[in-house]
Design a protein around this motif. Structure first.
Motif, PDB file in Angstrom:
ATOM      1  N   CYS A 186      59.229  68.149  36.558  1.00 62.26           N
ATOM      2  CA  CYS A 186      59.461  67.698  37.931  1.00 62.26           C
ATOM      3  C   CYS A 186      58.674  68.609  38.878  1.00 62.26           C
ATOM      4  O   CYS A 186      58.111  69.617  38.449  1.00 62.26           O
ATOM      5  CB  CYS A 186      60.957  67.752  38.251  1.00 62.26           C
ATOM      6  N   CYS A 188      62.184  64.997  33.937  1.00 58.41           N
ATOM      7  CA  CYS A 188      61.713  66.344  33.621  1.00 58.41           C
ATOM      8  C   CYS A 188      62.200  66.763  32.238  1.00 58.41           C
ATOM      9  O   CYS A 188      63.333  66.465  31.855  1.00 58.41           O
ATOM     10  CB  CYS A 188      62.238  67.298  34.693  1.00 58.41           C
ATOM     11  N   HIS A 207      59.926  72.352  38.789  1.00 53.54           N
ATOM     12  CA  HIS A 207      59.543  73.092  37.584  1.00 53.54           C
ATOM     13  C   HIS A 207      58.028  73.189  37.435  1.00 53.54           C
ATOM     14  O   HIS A 207      57.530  74.163  36.873  1.00 53.54           O
ATOM     15  CB  HIS A 207      60.197  72.454  36.354  1.00 53.54           C
ATOM     16  N   VAL A 217      62.647  69.837  31.163  1.00 56.26           N
ATOM     17  CA  VAL A 217      63.442  71.073  31.151  1.00 56.26           C
ATOM     18  C   VAL A 217      64.916  70.715  30.936  1.00 56.26           C
ATOM     19  O   VAL A 217      65.437  69.801  31.588  1.00 56.26           O
ATOM     20  CB  VAL A 217      63.251  71.857  32.469  1.00 56.26           C
ATOM     21  N   CYS A 223      67.723  69.480  33.591  1.00 56.69           N
ATOM     22  CA  CYS A 223      67.096  69.000  34.826  1.00 56.69           C
ATOM     23  C   CYS A 223      67.049  67.472  34.778  1.00 56.69           C
ATOM     24  O   CYS A 223      66.600  66.895  33.806  1.00 56.69           O
ATOM     25  CB  CYS A 223      65.684  69.568  34.983  1.00 56.69           C
TER      26      CYS A 223
HETATM   27 ZN   LIG Z   1      62.779  69.886  36.395  1.00 56.85          ZN
END
Ligand SMILES: [Zn+2]
Length: 138
Positions: free
Chosen positions: A117, A102, A120, A104, A107
């Motif tokens: 993911c 991911c 998210h 982010v 994460c």
């Molecule tokens: Zn994520």
């Protein structure tokens, strides 16, 4: 370098057999205390009768098979678990490269769609839906 690689290949061919599952020897190597390693071994070899596996046992078997080069799709079918779940276990075990995680910050979950993911991605969808809703109300 080449010589070393050659030796490795020769050694594995000389053995002439598939990698053998060896259960962890010490308690600190256990991913949890609740894993029946005989059940895991049977799941890996495909021996019958196949016991019902717990989630921890399935994860143990899936990660072992992935570490020994079995395709994720094949592992998924072999153990009857979602391919996405196998990928998430790999992410948790630190087996995925940054391009499969991911985007982010902080994460460490497996990438599912649009670089995010599942958690998210769902949050992103809900956010977009909420923003779209605001637009319609205005
Ligand atoms: Zn994520």
């Amino acid at each position: 370098m080449i010589e070393r690689r050659h030796l490795k290949l020769t050694a594995s061919r000389a053995c002439g057999r598939r990698p053998v599952y060896i259960p962890p020897a010490t308690e600190d190597q256990f991913s949890t205390e609740q894993v029946d390693y005989y059940a895991v071994e049977r799941a890996i070899t495909g021996e019958t009768p196949r016991p019902e596996l717990t989630r921890d046992e399935l994860r143990e078997a899936a990660l072992w098979l992935r570490r020994h080069g079995m395709e994720r799709a094949v592992v998924s079918v072999h153990l009857s678990v979602y391919e996405r779940l196998v990928k998430e276990w790999e992410a948790d075990a630190g087996m995925l490269g940054p391009d499969q995680l991911c985007t982010v910050d902080g994460c460490r979950k497996a990438r599912s769609g649009r670089g995010l993911c599942t958690v998210h991605l769902t949050a992103d969808r809900q956010w977009r839906k909420a923003v779209a809703g605001l637009g319609m109300a205005a």
